[in-house]
Write a protein that holds these residues in place. Structure first.
Motif, PDB file in Angstrom:
ATOM      1  N   LYS A   4       0.836  -1.201   0.000  1.00 49.59           N
ATOM      2  CA  LYS A   4       0.000   0.000   0.000  1.00 49.59           C
ATOM      3  C   LYS A   4       0.870   1.249   0.000  1.00 49.59           C
ATOM      4  CE  LYS A   4      -4.171  -1.836   2.178  1.00 49.59           C
ATOM      5  NZ  LYS A   4      -5.101  -1.705   3.331  1.00 49.59           N
ATOM      6  N   ASN A   5       1.931   1.215   0.817  1.00 50.53           N
ATOM      7  CA  ASN A   5       2.826   2.369   0.889  1.00 50.53           C
ATOM      8  C   ASN A   5       3.505   2.626  -0.454  1.00 50.53           C
ATOM      9  OD1 ASN A   5       2.250   2.881   3.558  1.00 50.53           O
ATOM     10  ND2 ASN A   5       3.961   1.650   4.334  1.00 50.53           N
ATOM     11  N   ASN A   6       3.926   1.516  -1.112  1.00 51.26           N
ATOM     12  CA  ASN A   6       4.557   1.645  -2.418  1.00 51.26           C
ATOM     13  C   ASN A   6       3.596   2.241  -3.434  1.00 51.26           C
ATOM     14  OD1 ASN A   6       6.989   0.605  -1.559  1.00 51.26           O
ATOM     15  ND2 ASN A   6       6.480  -1.506  -2.120  1.00 51.26           N
ATOM     16  N   THR A   7       2.349   1.756  -3.376  1.00 50.11           N
ATOM     17  CA  THR A   7       1.334   2.280  -4.295  1.00 50.11           C
ATOM     18  C   THR A   7       1.098   3.761  -4.062  1.00 50.11           C
ATOM     19  OG1 THR A   7       0.227   0.130  -4.349  1.00 50.11           O
ATOM     20  CG2 THR A   7      -1.041   2.039  -5.077  1.00 50.11           C
ATOM     21  N   GLY A   8       1.037   4.129  -2.787  1.00 50.73           N
ATOM     22  CA  GLY A   8       0.834   5.538  -2.455  1.00 50.73           C
ATOM     23  C   GLY A   8       1.993   6.398  -2.920  1.00 50.73           C
ATOM     24  N   THR A   9       3.211   5.857  -2.784  1.00 50.83           N
ATOM     25  CA  THR A   9       4.406   6.592  -3.237  1.00 50.83           C
ATOM     26  C   THR A   9       4.385   6.789  -4.741  1.00 50.83           C
ATOM     27  OG1 THR A   9       5.707   5.675  -1.416  1.00 50.83           O
ATOM     28  CG2 THR A   9       6.915   6.618  -3.282  1.00 50.83           C
ATOM     29  N   TYR A  10       4.038   5.703  -5.471  1.00 47.24           N
ATOM     30  CA  TYR A  10       3.975   5.790  -6.930  1.00 47.24           C
ATOM     31  C   TYR A  10       2.916   6.802  -7.366  1.00 47.24           C
ATOM     32  CZ  TYR A  10       6.749   1.478  -6.924  1.00 47.24           C
ATOM     33  OH  TYR A  10       7.744   0.542  -6.728  1.00 47.24           O
ATOM     34  N   ASN A  11       1.777   6.759  -6.677  1.00 48.97           N
ATOM     35  CA  ASN A  11       0.701   7.701  -7.012  1.00 48.97           C
ATOM     36  C   ASN A  11       1.126   9.144  -6.753  1.00 48.97           C
ATOM     37  OD1 ASN A  11      -1.059   5.688  -7.792  1.00 48.97           O
ATOM     38  ND2 ASN A  11      -2.091   5.546  -5.811  1.00 48.97           N
ATOM     39  N   ALA A 338      -9.345  11.907  -7.654  1.00 49.08           N
ATOM     40  CA  ALA A 338     -10.555  11.383  -7.024  1.00 49.08           C
ATOM     41  C   ALA A 338     -10.292  10.006  -6.416  1.00 49.08           C
ATOM     42  CB  ALA A 338     -11.683  11.306  -8.055  1.00 49.08           C
ATOM     43  N   LYS A 339      -9.542   9.161  -7.129  1.00 44.54           N
ATOM     44  CA  LYS A 339      -9.221   7.825  -6.622  1.00 44.54           C
ATOM     45  C   LYS A 339      -8.339   7.903  -5.385  1.00 44.54           C
ATOM     46  CE  LYS A 339      -9.611   5.366 -11.043  1.00 44.54           C
ATOM     47  NZ  LYS A 339      -8.870   4.605 -12.093  1.00 44.54           N
ATOM     48  N   MET A 340      -7.372   8.801  -5.411  1.00 45.65           N
ATOM     49  CA  MET A 340      -6.476   8.955  -4.268  1.00 45.65           C
ATOM     50  C   MET A 340      -7.230   9.461  -3.039  1.00 45.65           C
ATOM     51  SD  MET A 340      -3.036  10.537  -6.087  1.00 45.65           S
ATOM     52  CE  MET A 340      -2.175  10.729  -4.518  1.00 45.65           C
ATOM     53  N   ALA A 341      -8.161  10.393  -3.274  1.00 45.14           N
ATOM     54  CA  ALA A 341      -8.963  10.919  -2.163  1.00 45.14           C
ATOM     55  C   ALA A 341      -9.837   9.818  -1.571  1.00 45.14           C
ATOM     56  CB  ALA A 341      -9.827  12.076  -2.648  1.00 45.14           C
ATOM     57  N   LEU A 342     -10.411   8.970  -2.454  1.00 47.06           N
ATOM     58  CA  LEU A 342     -11.251   7.863  -1.998  1.00 47.06           C
ATOM     59  C   LEU A 342     -10.422   6.848  -1.218  1.00 47.06           C
ATOM     60  CD1 LEU A 342     -13.991   6.427  -2.014  1.00 47.06           C
ATOM     61  CD2 LEU A 342     -13.331   5.375  -4.206  1.00 47.06           C
ATOM     62  N   GLN A 343      -9.210   6.602  -1.701  1.00 48.56           N
ATOM     63  CA  GLN A 343      -8.314   5.658  -1.014  1.00 48.56           C
ATOM     64  C   GLN A 343      -7.939   6.159   0.374  1.00 48.56           C
ATOM     65  OE1 GLN A 343      -4.741   4.839  -3.202  1.00 48.56           O
ATOM     66  NE2 GLN A 343      -3.903   3.483  -1.653  1.00 48.56           N
ATOM     67  N   VAL A 344      -7.673   7.437   0.480  1.00 52.44           N
ATOM     68  CA  VAL A 344      -7.340   8.025   1.797  1.00 52.44           C
ATOM     69  C   VAL A 344      -8.503   7.888   2.756  1.00 52.44           C
ATOM     70  CG1 VAL A 344      -6.812  10.193   2.993  1.00 52.44           C
ATOM     71  CG2 VAL A 344      -5.608   9.608   0.872  1.00 52.44           C
TER      72      VAL A 344
END
Length: 349
Positions: A4-11, A338-344
């Motif tokens: 998850k952290n890696n995905t967040g970093t990539y995003n 929008a996807k990042m906000a939803l993920q947070v």
């Protein structure tokens, strides 16, 4: 958890690159044309590009405000042409009053003021038609585009006002200074900087700027919150009209001549500068700094292609592709945010 952290970093990295995409593109273009055309990366070429950027940038500033409110202004090029013809006519022929049998010649400051008022009126007319009669901005400004272009031709019967330097005896000389340089900096660039600073401060720090952003974000909510939507929209189109005639006068000053066809197709450059700079066609999002960078991209593309001998027809194709690509990337960025906000939100639950 690590995934998850890696995905967040990539995003986060992807989002940073997306936000800075226009500046990255500008650097790549400058390097590309400098390699293809050795004379591109020179002082003379830089000054030429700067003069063109000033025109696209000032038009783009007005367009940025318009697009942020969810509108569009297709009349900017025609109003620029009209502005040049009004100023050129006042310099060369003055204002004739047949009933009194006299011709009045205005000093350059008065010529600029009168022409600016014409542009503001044209912008007001756009805003009035859009807000009073609920006409779609595309249709209203398309109509005014033809009206302005028609009046530009009528002003001189389709002819050019050449050598618009004025006459010292008549007290109206000095108009060509708009196309000159001060300390090596084109006057157009200085005017762009002044308007850009004012527009940026207004958009970010004043209630009017907040209202512009609010209307673009959600017009119905803005209206219910007490914002005078119609008035704000009208002011925005008036600002666009002002920017347009300023460009017309600067272009006339650079050429020391005014032609009724000046500005044809420049609405596309203005839209491109704004959209490339991050102004969303959906409204509610946009920055003045981004538009300036977008104007540099358009200027570099235009002049770079000319220096490379690219056909005018291909230039139009390429600019069209650039606009479409910019809109697609903007939509991709909005979806990603929008996807990042939803993920947070999901992770916080």
């Amino acid at each position: 958890m690590g995934k998850k952290n890696n995905t967040g970093t990539y995003n986060s990295i992807a989002m940073t690159l997306l936000k800075g995409r226009t500046f990255i593109v500008l650097i790549v273009l400058v390097l590309f044309f400098s390699i293809i055309t050795p004379t591109f990366f020179t002082l003379n070429t830089g000054l030429l590009v700067a003069k063109h950027v000033a025109l696209y940038g000032i038009l783009g500033l007005g367009m940025t405000y318009v697009i942020i409110t969810g509108g569009i202004d297709l009349s900017v090029g025609a109003i620029a042409g009209l502005g040049g013809m009004i100023a050129g006519g006042l310099i060369n022929e003055g204002l004739t009053l047949p009933m009194f049998g006299v011709t009045i010649y205005f000093s350059v400051p008065w010529v600029i003021l009168i022409t600016a008022l014409v542009g503001v009126f044209a912008g007001w007319l756009n805003g009035f038609i859009i807000t009073k009669f609920n006409v779609a901005p595309f249709i209203a400004t398309l109509g005014i585009m033809n009206v302005a272009r028609g009046f530009a031709n009528l002003r001189s019967g389709g002819k050019t006002f050449s050598n618009i330097v004025g006459n010292k005896v008549l007290g109206n000389n000095g108009f060509e200074f708009l196309g000159s340089t001060v300390a090596g900096i084109p006057v157009g660039v200085i005017i762009l900087a002044l308007i850009a600073v004012g527009a940026a401060l207004i958009l970010k720090y004043t209630p009017f700027g907040w209202h512009v952003l609010a209307i673009g974000g959600n017009e119905r909510a803005a209206r219910l919150s007490g914002i005078k939507v119609k008035r704000v929209k009208t002011y925005v189109y008036m600002f666009s009209g002002f920017c347009s005639v300023m460009v017309g006068m600067i272009a006339a000053g650079q050429l020391v001549a005014a032609h009724p066809a000046t500005g044809e197709g420049w609405e596309m450059n203005a839209i491109s500068a704004a959209v490339l700079g991050g102004t969303s066609m959906a409204g509610g999002v946009g920055t003045i700094g981004g538009t300036i960078v977008g104007a540099f991209v358009i200027g570099v593309i235009n002049d770079g292609m000319v220096m490379c001998g690219v056909s005018e027809f291909w230039q139009k194709v390429i600019k069209g592709i650039v606009i479409v690509a910019a809109v697609i990337i903007d939509q991709f960025q909005r979806n990603m945010q929008a996807k990042m906000a939803l993920q947070v939100r999901n992770e916080s639950k």
